[in-house]
Scaffold this active site. Sequence first.
Site, mmCIF file in Angstrom:
data_model
loop_
_atom_site.group_PDB
_atom_site.id
_atom_site.type_symbol
_atom_site.label_atom_id
_atom_site.label_comp_id
_atom_site.label_asym_id
_atom_site.label_seq_id
_atom_site.Cartn_x
_atom_site.Cartn_y
_atom_site.Cartn_z
ATOM 1 N N ARG A 83 6.634 27.900 31.485
ATOM 2 C CA ARG A 83 7.720 28.680 31.868
ATOM 3 C C ARG A 83 7.765 29.886 30.930
ATOM 4 N NH1 ARG A 83 10.270 22.986 32.913
ATOM 5 N NH2 ARG A 83 9.065 22.660 31.334
ATOM 6 N N LYS A 210 -0.668 10.760 29.280
ATOM 7 C CA LYS A 210 0.259 9.606 29.158
ATOM 8 C C LYS A 210 1.545 10.043 29.202
ATOM 9 C CE LYS A 210 1.209 7.470 25.765
ATOM 10 N NZ LYS A 210 2.052 7.060 24.249
ATOM 11 N N HIS A 240 -6.052 8.612 24.341
ATOM 12 C CA HIS A 240 -6.658 9.324 23.534
ATOM 13 C C HIS A 240 -7.485 8.126 22.522
ATOM 14 C CE1 HIS A 240 -3.268 8.453 20.819
ATOM 15 N NE2 HIS A 240 -3.827 8.815 19.947
ATOM 16 N N LYS A 244 -11.608 7.989 20.057
ATOM 17 C CA LYS A 244 -11.694 7.734 18.439
ATOM 18 C C LYS A 244 -13.304 6.984 18.457
ATOM 19 C CE LYS A 244 -6.909 6.918 17.672
ATOM 20 N NZ LYS A 244 -6.290 7.428 16.548
ATOM 21 N N GLU A 278 2.036 1.396 12.251
ATOM 22 C CA GLU A 278 2.358 2.718 11.824
ATOM 23 C C GLU A 278 3.189 2.764 10.771
ATOM 24 O OE1 GLU A 278 1.539 5.755 15.412
ATOM 25 O OE2 GLU A 278 2.976 3.945 16.051
ATOM 26 N N ASP A 297 4.680 2.549 25.136
ATOM 27 C CA ASP A 297 4.133 3.502 24.238
ATOM 28 C C ASP A 297 2.645 3.186 23.811
ATOM 29 O OD1 ASP A 297 4.359 5.935 23.196
ATOM 30 O OD2 ASP A 297 4.586 5.170 21.277
ATOM 31 N N HIS A 302 -3.183 1.939 24.844
ATOM 32 C CA HIS A 302 -3.977 1.997 23.875
ATOM 33 C C HIS A 302 -4.433 0.359 23.461
ATOM 34 C CE1 HIS A 302 -2.757 5.989 23.698
ATOM 35 N NE2 HIS A 302 -1.704 5.565 22.705
ATOM 36 N N LYS A 402 6.398 0.520 14.508
ATOM 37 C CA LYS A 402 6.599 1.692 13.782
ATOM 38 C C LYS A 402 7.402 1.250 12.556
ATOM 39 C CE LYS A 402 6.383 4.967 17.393
ATOM 40 N NZ LYS A 402 4.907 5.438 17.050
HETATM 41 C C1 BG6 Z 1 0.755 7.840 21.147
HETATM 42 C C2 BG6 Z 1 2.163 7.145 20.873
HETATM 43 O O1 BG6 Z 1 0.123 7.549 22.199
HETATM 44 O O2 BG6 Z 1 0.014 7.347 19.998
HETATM 45 C C3 BG6 Z 1 2.613 7.513 19.446
HETATM 46 O O3 BG6 Z 1 2.927 7.948 22.030
HETATM 47 C C4 BG6 Z 1 1.806 7.017 18.532
HETATM 48 O O4 BG6 Z 1 3.865 6.706 19.371
HETATM 49 C C5 BG6 Z 1 0.265 7.522 18.666
HETATM 50 O O5 BG6 Z 1 2.320 7.253 17.184
HETATM 51 C C6 BG6 Z 1 -0.723 6.853 17.558
HETATM 52 O O6 BG6 Z 1 -1.661 7.564 17.790
HETATM 53 P P1 BG6 Z 1 -2.803 7.596 16.451
HETATM 54 O O7 BG6 Z 1 -3.971 8.248 16.911
HETATM 55 O O8 BG6 Z 1 -1.926 8.210 15.306
HETATM 56 O O9 BG6 Z 1 -2.852 6.215 16.001
#
Ligand code: BG6
Length: 552
Positions: A83, A210, A240, A244, A278, A297, A302, A402
């Site tokens: 925008r 996502k 994603h 990897k 994480e 999330d 994943h 986390k």
């Molecule tokens: C994302 C999540 O899809 O993946 C995040 O929204 C997360 O919360 C992230 O931290 C982790 O991705 P990676 O590649 O750093 O393991």
Amino acid sequence: MADSPSPTIAVPPPTALPAGRPAALPENPFAEGIRNRRVVEPCVIVLFGATGDLTHRKLLPALYNLARDGLLPQHVAIVGLARREKTDESFRQDLIEGLKRSSRSFSEADPLWQRFKSAIFYHPASFEESLGYRVLGERLERLDKELGTEGNRLFYLATGPEYFSPIVRLLGEAGLARPQEGPNSGAGPAAPAGPPGSRKRPWVRVVVEKPFGRDLPSAIGLNRELLAVLEESQIYRIDHYLGKETVQNILAFRFSNGIFEPLWNHKYIDHVQITVAEDLGVGSRGPYYDSSGALRDMVQNHMLQLLALVAMEPPVSMEADAVRDEKVKVLRALRPMTPEEVLRSAIRGQYAAGSILGEPVRAYRDEDRVPKDSATPTYVALRLHIDNWRWAGVPFYLRHGKRLPRRATEIAIQFHTPPMRLFGEASAPAASPNVLILNIQPDEGISLCFGSKVPGPDVRIRQVKMDFRYGHSFGVASPDAYERLLLDAIAGDSTLFTRRDEVEYAWKFVNPLLETWAAEGSRGLHFYPAGTWGPESADRLFEGAGGHWRRM
Ligand code: BG6
């Protein structure tokens, strides 16, 4: 392909190019492999959400790295759409910061950047106004003529999820969701080049970021809305993790070796643990995260993808649908959880204040724009079962959190202990089962743990580790997941993208957990100090089965 003075961004041109001639692709062994497998045709990549974090931190650096490796099509244009008012030039300038931070090597003085930026454009428009789409269509046609991008379009939806449907609907209404020429849907893999002079059929593909829905009904609804405009084969739902290297290696490891697959079942495997830890908190993403939580999330997408790759049957081929058919079968076979089962087999937690690497960190409820009474889980641990022949009786344990002590993603396959103990208690004090560990990140590699005799006159057995490390064996850094996924989308290869039924089966499994936890509120939410491995109650998932969470 039209001869035109286009800003080709393949690198490096050995000498100055004669005007009007496309640059030759550079010699690059990796690029060669890719080109052997697939055709990357000229195209325009339209990034919706061009001023957002994902575009700056991931997408543009990935495209730049692809250009550096000579993997982008020779004729390509990148159009950022958002925008905010900006010019092409100011948009290019704004990208520099992210490129410096996230691309493998970037310098403003590099001739590559000079060529690359001349293929980047900015198009200010609202995602929700149809007029902007007609103007966009005209601009894309002009770019086709000027740059030889041949009517091929990759629309990348790097926006908030509330815009996915409206954008696709408006693309449809503006006639942009279908290729501009020819009767085909233009969806599938790139058509092979015809005889000289013949017209190639253009394609239109849409990459959807996502989160894909926030529960089963919304995911079904979103699929329905996208499919009212697009063919399934035009839709690239991104996860994603699938981009990897180490995740792709799960299939290579399982199906290009003869020795592991015979052991890959309930006869030899005791249980499987998948951990995605994480150390980071939610940072500035408080509002998004608070409405999402750890299950939506990370687990629904994943982690269930990791599980599907570990548990699937060998596909009949490595074609997109053959692989995805097998993953879907695993997701279909996940044993549904009743509310009682959710309370028994799923633990949720939230980080309280604590410390990571000696630094104090605040509680989740004290993060920016997070409600003080939030019941959103930042930690999830699950025990689940796959009801099929191969995995009968084998529990799968998943945990993600986390603000755990460190960043580490691994899949640990624990084998049964030997049928009898030949070595007494004194020789091998603890039963040490064999464990095969697929290290997804950050120490990318594979390890096998087994018992070995300690040198010396006594018989003493100790666990040792046999290690394979990507860095040591290949000596090259793995490309970022987005590089692979963008390249695949350009090439029309959807193997590493999730199909409609895959997404819906994953939500179907997760939905009872969401519903049960919503009904329970903060009852049953366990707090854990930041910097620890999560709530102790997660240990009870192993009760009755033996075993424990791996110490990492
Ligand atoms: C994302 C999540 O899809 O993946 C995040 O929204 C997360 O919360 C992230 O931290 C982790 O991705 P990676 O590649 O750093 O393991």
